[in-house]
Design an enzyme around this catalytic site. Sequence first.
Site, PDB file in Angstrom:
ATOM      1  N   ASN A   6     -30.054   0.090   5.519  1.00 28.32           N
ATOM      2  CA  ASN A   6     -30.914   0.794   4.424  1.00 28.32           C
ATOM      3  C   ASN A   6     -32.319  -0.357   4.505  1.00 28.32           C
ATOM      4  OD1 ASN A   6     -32.384   1.801   2.444  1.00 28.32           O
ATOM      5  ND2 ASN A   6     -30.975   1.361   0.930  1.00 28.32           N
ATOM      6  N   LEU A   7     -33.075   0.099   4.940  1.00 26.67           N
ATOM      7  CA  LEU A   7     -34.208  -0.989   5.439  1.00 26.67           C
ATOM      8  C   LEU A   7     -35.214  -0.982   4.134  1.00 26.67           C
ATOM      9  CD1 LEU A   7     -35.255  -0.346   9.305  1.00 26.67           C
ATOM     10  CD2 LEU A   7     -33.410  -1.845   8.241  1.00 26.67           C
ATOM     11  N   LYS A   8     -34.817   0.040   3.131  1.00 27.43           N
ATOM     12  CA  LYS A   8     -35.793  -0.098   2.068  1.00 27.43           C
ATOM     13  C   LYS A   8     -37.113  -0.088   2.307  1.00 27.43           C
ATOM     14  CE  LYS A   8     -31.661  -1.695  -0.291  1.00 27.43           C
ATOM     15  NZ  LYS A   8     -31.084  -2.611  -1.514  1.00 27.43           N
ATOM     16  N   HIS A  88     -29.148   6.598  -4.399  1.00 23.51           N
ATOM     17  CA  HIS A  88     -29.184   5.064  -4.294  1.00 23.51           C
ATOM     18  C   HIS A  88     -29.509   4.565  -5.810  1.00 23.51           C
ATOM     19  CE1 HIS A  88     -30.280   0.853  -3.231  1.00 23.51           C
ATOM     20  NE2 HIS A  88     -29.264   1.186  -2.345  1.00 23.51           N
ATOM     21  N   GLU A 157     -21.494   1.555  -4.149  1.00 25.15           N
ATOM     22  CA  GLU A 157     -22.560   0.328  -3.992  1.00 25.15           C
ATOM     23  C   GLU A 157     -22.596  -0.183  -5.625  1.00 25.15           C
ATOM     24  OE1 GLU A 157     -25.404  -0.021  -0.686  1.00 25.15           O
ATOM     25  OE2 GLU A 157     -26.262   1.215  -2.075  1.00 25.15           O
ATOM     26  N   GLY A 163     -28.213  -7.106  -3.575  1.00 21.75           N
ATOM     27  CA  GLY A 163     -29.334  -8.031  -3.241  1.00 21.75           C
ATOM     28  C   GLY A 163     -29.026  -9.351  -4.264  1.00 21.75           C
ATOM     29  N   SER A 193     -24.599  -6.557  -0.933  1.00 20.76           N
ATOM     30  CA  SER A 193     -24.325  -8.170  -0.251  1.00 20.76           C
ATOM     31  C   SER A 193     -23.369  -8.227   0.699  1.00 20.76           C
ATOM     32  CB  SER A 193     -23.977  -9.235  -1.284  1.00 20.76           C
ATOM     33  OG  SER A 193     -25.156  -9.128  -2.475  1.00 20.76           O
TER      34      SER A 193
END
Length: 238
Positions: A6-8, A88, A157, A163, A193
């Site tokens: 997921n490159l966000k 998400h 998640e 993060g 993470s």
Amino acid sequence: MIISANLKTNFTRKQTSEYITELDAFLSENGISQDVLVFPTASALDRFEAKVEVGVQNAYATVNGAFTGEIGLEQIEEFGIKTILIGHSERRHILGETQEVIAEKFNFYKELGFKIVYCVGEPKDIREAGKDTMMEYISKQYDGIDTTYENLIIAYEPVWAIGTGLVPTLEDIKDIHSELKTKSKAPLLYGGSVKANNAKDILGVENVDGVLVGSAALKIDDFKSMITDAQNLNKEDR
Ligand code: 13P
């Protein structure tokens, strides 16, 4: 297994294209048989002729229309994309998406046959309130979701692990994943993470069918190393 990035809100259009091209070459050169998914930012979407499967991080439950700042089916179809990330935690907690909105989105893209990577996970205070509270909280994130949908992938998640560099113990991941598998038999990814140095252990946990990686996937060599770990674990039967 399913290894996803997921490159966000990272990378330009050019960087994204280079990333996918390099990743695709890596998959071919190394005979990778795992499913590799990449979710670029919306402005970097394109019709990538790649083995890497490209999906959208978000879309509104509409073909088109007056929804400022959103994209819909018309914009996704332009690129032949049939994969979407829904629910998400950043959309739930930062953008304020309710379960109702999320379920509406889920059903809209399900009707269209999209592959849906559906995210669930609890914030820190809920985790600290104990397992029953936590499972109750996560269960509500299944409201309005067809857990038997054939093109469904679920990603667990924990919000507090995203993060932060914090990861549940492997024992905890095993425990939660086994409970979540009773709710849906869909492939179940772990996210939060995941790094090059812990991916192998996490991928080796029972009922972990893959990973959803954020920041560490931005370093392509790290992401490649996780793909290699998955390939070496040889859990293709999952
Ligand atoms: P990090 O890997 O940066 O913790 O992000 C995880 C995530 O949110 C993937 O969707």
